[in-house]
Design a protein around this motif. Sequence first.
Motif, short mmCIF file in Angstrom:
data_model
loop_
_atom_site.label_atom_id
_atom_site.label_comp_id
_atom_site.label_asym_id
_atom_site.label_seq_id
_atom_site.Cartn_x
_atom_site.Cartn_y
_atom_site.Cartn_z
N ASN B 30 0.81 -1.22 0.00
CA ASN B 30 0.00 0.00 0.00
C ASN B 30 0.85 1.27 0.00
OD1 ASN B 30 -2.58 -1.27 0.02
ND2 ASN B 30 -2.33 -1.73 2.19
N ALA B 112 5.99 -11.31 3.32
CA ALA B 112 5.30 -11.20 4.60
C ALA B 112 4.53 -9.89 4.72
CB ALA B 112 6.31 -11.32 5.75
N THR B 113 5.19 -8.77 4.37
CA THR B 113 4.53 -7.47 4.50
C THR B 113 3.26 -7.45 3.65
OG1 THR B 113 6.75 -6.55 4.59
CG2 THR B 113 4.94 -4.98 4.46
N ALA B 115 1.61 -9.97 2.47
CA ALA B 115 0.63 -10.96 2.96
C ALA B 115 -0.24 -10.37 4.06
CB ALA B 115 1.35 -12.21 3.46
N LEU B 116 0.39 -9.67 5.02
CA LEU B 116 -0.38 -9.09 6.12
C LEU B 116 -1.26 -7.94 5.63
CD1 LEU B 116 2.20 -9.09 9.06
CD2 LEU B 116 0.13 -10.47 8.87
N GLU B 117 -0.74 -7.15 4.71
CA GLU B 117 -1.51 -5.98 4.24
C GLU B 117 -2.74 -6.37 3.46
OE1 GLU B 117 0.99 -2.35 2.75
OE2 GLU B 117 2.04 -4.20 2.24
N ALA B 119 -4.20 -9.63 3.00
CA ALA B 119 -4.91 -10.88 3.27
C ALA B 119 -6.43 -10.69 3.30
CB ALA B 119 -4.42 -11.49 4.58
N SER B 120 -6.89 -9.56 3.83
CA SER B 120 -8.33 -9.36 3.95
C SER B 120 -8.90 -8.44 2.89
CB SER B 120 -8.66 -8.77 5.33
OG SER B 120 -8.10 -9.55 6.35
N THR B 121 -8.05 -7.89 2.03
CA THR B 121 -8.55 -6.87 1.12
C THR B 121 -8.39 -7.20 -0.36
OG1 THR B 121 -6.45 -5.70 1.33
CG2 THR B 121 -8.25 -4.94 2.74
N ARG B 126 -3.67 -12.17 -2.00
CA ARG B 126 -3.63 -13.14 -0.90
C ARG B 126 -3.29 -14.53 -1.43
NH1 ARG B 126 -5.66 -17.42 0.75
NH2 ARG B 126 -7.28 -17.42 -0.83
N THR B 129 0.40 -14.87 -2.25
CA THR B 129 1.28 -15.07 -1.08
C THR B 129 1.09 -16.48 -0.53
OG1 THR B 129 -0.34 -14.14 0.50
CG2 THR B 129 1.24 -12.60 -0.44
N ALA B 130 -0.14 -16.98 -0.53
CA ALA B 130 -0.40 -18.34 -0.04
C ALA B 130 0.33 -19.36 -0.90
CB ALA B 130 -1.90 -18.62 -0.02
#
Lengths: 187, 187
Positions: B30, B112-113, B115-117, B119-121, B126, B129-130
């Motif tokens: 982002n 990782a960064t 993936a966390l940013e 994962a829900s959006t 997502r 990264t998976a």
Amino acid sequence: MTETAAQPRVPTRDRILFATAELFRRQGYNGTGLKQVVAEAEAPFGSLYHHFPGGKVELGEEVIHSAGAFFQTLVTAVYDADATTEASVRAIFGGAAETLEATDFEDACPIATVALEVASTDERLRAATAAVFERWTAALTERVGDRDKALAIIAALEGAFVLCRASRSTEAMHAAGAMAAALVADG
Amino acid sequence: MTETAAQPRVPTRDRILFATAELFRRQGYNGTGLKQVVAEAEAPFGSLYHHFPGGKVELGEEVIHSAGAFFQTLVTAVYDADATTEASVRAIFGGAAETLEATDFEDACPIATVALEVASTDERLRAATAAVFERWTAALTERVGDRDKALAIIAALEGAFVLCRASRSTEAMHAAGAMAAALVADG
């Protein structure tokens, strides 16, 4: 929308902090806009700068500290409810797996996302995430009796959040929990 | 600035991918703008949409896959250079600690960064990264002979990156490495 209509009992400042923590968990620091914060908090835009004159960085710093303290309270309560170090460590990872499933993998650690995003770009926010991790490490070191073990367990927990959110599966959380429990089983 | 002036031998598409991976590592998905990407890649803006017609999401997806493959090659090479499973696992964490120090804690895992940013959006990112984490898990499972141990080791490594970047110290990487090495020492 009036400030007091929706949630009359929760002060505006707390609603802003809570909404921001939730948004950081889901979409990170850079992905969260202040307009979205006030909308979710059901607060007038002006109240944000009233409570956080330093704007987004000050709000971010405050959220990191308060969310860090909140999670520390939660995790140490889970930890202290079990009789042995091994059972306590296992309970932390089990609780994290349950939370991930219950929230459809949305509710993970808000500190980790921000830590990775800002570590190289905002020194104030980096220092805030470092301070939170240091307090967690101190609390866990006191309990497992070894700083390196405490650091390793927190690393396993944070990394498992990354893998679980990406895969939408709790498999990594359980695997990391078994490794962390084995680490303290001999001690 | 002409496309070929700065780095004549590296194709534009690769320069864009490389610059984006570097920016994701430092500031996340982002926080990275396309204007910054073309500036760092020394590429004309139009070339970005020529090579990645789907814009930022397509570029992000491609960077996740190529950076994931790059790190997998790097880590398995380090792993395979050692004779025992324990020494190999220790070498991975030792190498990560050295890289963090050598790059002033800027060069951590770009997966990782993101993936966390996201994962829900963003479902496409997502899933990317998976897929990367799954390929890493398969490669490590083959080597340590156990999927849960492989997942736990990758979680420890990813979480240690979070703690190390926040604290600007490699202490957590070494602690996580000791835990991961102990996990495979018996096997």
